[in-house]
Structures are given as structure tokens and as C-alpha cells.
Design a protein around this motif. Sequence first.
Motif, PDB file in Angstrom:
ATOM      1  N   GLN A  39      -1.316  -6.005 -40.325  1.00 40.98           N
ATOM      2  CA  GLN A  39       0.311  -6.264 -40.592  1.00 40.98           C
ATOM      3  C   GLN A  39       0.401  -7.211 -41.879  1.00 40.98           C
ATOM      4  O   GLN A  39       0.064  -8.931 -41.087  1.00 40.98           O
ATOM      5  N   PRO A  41       2.803  -9.821 -44.778  1.00 38.75           N
ATOM      6  CA  PRO A  41       5.191 -10.134 -44.324  1.00 38.75           C
ATOM      7  C   PRO A  41       5.123  -9.260 -45.034  1.00 38.75           C
ATOM      8  O   PRO A  41       5.080  -8.254 -46.198  1.00 38.75           O
ATOM      9  N   GLY A  42       5.949  -8.373 -44.408  1.00 35.04           N
ATOM     10  CA  GLY A  42       7.489  -7.479 -44.802  1.00 35.04           C
ATOM     11  C   GLY A  42       7.114  -6.087 -44.802  1.00 35.04           C
ATOM     12  O   GLY A  42       7.137  -5.088 -44.871  1.00 35.04           O
ATOM     13  N   LYS A  43       5.567  -5.796 -44.378  1.00 36.35           N
ATOM     14  CA  LYS A  43       5.323  -3.884 -44.126  1.00 36.35           C
ATOM     15  C   LYS A  43       5.119  -3.928 -42.601  1.00 36.35           C
ATOM     16  O   LYS A  43       4.674  -4.847 -41.931  1.00 36.35           O
ATOM     17  N   GLN A  44       4.719  -2.513 -43.276  1.00 37.77           N
ATOM     18  CA  GLN A  44       4.619  -2.104 -41.141  1.00 37.77           C
ATOM     19  C   GLN A  44       2.765  -1.841 -41.225  1.00 37.77           C
ATOM     20  O   GLN A  44       2.265  -2.580 -41.790  1.00 37.77           O
TER      21      GLN A  44
END
Length: 128
Positions: A39, A41-44
Amino acid sequence: QLRLVESGGGLVQPGESLTLSCVVSGFTLDGYAVGWFRQAPGKQREGVSFISGGGGTYYSDSAKGRFTISRDIAKNTVYLQMNGLKPEDTAVYYCAADSHDHIFAAAMSLGAYSIHTWGQGTQVTVAS
């Protein structure tokens, strides 16, 4: 109680290699699918690779040809050898496990929500 403990993350330059380890307890590797998600940052959270209870290996498109998953049943450990690392590989890498191979396989493409056993994660940063 099922437990997963990751190690091996760190800061590397593009093109370098890292090997992540996941030590499991509370179950045996030949009865569970165990693998890796990551994972950024800011992503699934996305699936990277897993090894089935029977020893079959599976990779995401981004991991094919660069990453290799393996296991040592006697040491209760799953490894992820990562070669040719790229800045876009930067993420927290999580070890995960499920007693059903097909559930893990589905999670690789549909999302990690169906996986309930996780490690604490290890940070991998690829930067020059």
C-alpha cells in the motif's frame, strides 16, 4: 492464534534488490495461502504475490519477472525476493494469510477486504 511478522524492508536505490521475510505462527504453510500486498500513500492496498498451500506461486503483472516468492516450511517463513526495484515499488508491504487459496487469489485482483490475517507491515522505499 495466527501471527505474521514481516522484516527486511528498507531504503534502496532504483535497480537494487531486497528480500522480505514473513515468519508465521499458529498454522503451517502447507495448509495456508500466504503472500504479500502493498500500500502506497493515498492508494488502495494491492496484491503483489502469493504462494498457495500446495506451493503454487502467483504474481501481479507489476511483480512478474522481477519478484520471486518462496517458502521454507521448516522455518515457517515466506520470502519475497525483489529485484530491479523501481520508485513505484515504494510502499508498505504487508504479509497476509488465508486458509483458502481461492479467496487469496480473488483478493489479489478484487481487493484485500476478504483477507483477515495480516502482519504489521514493513516499509520499502526506492529512491536515488
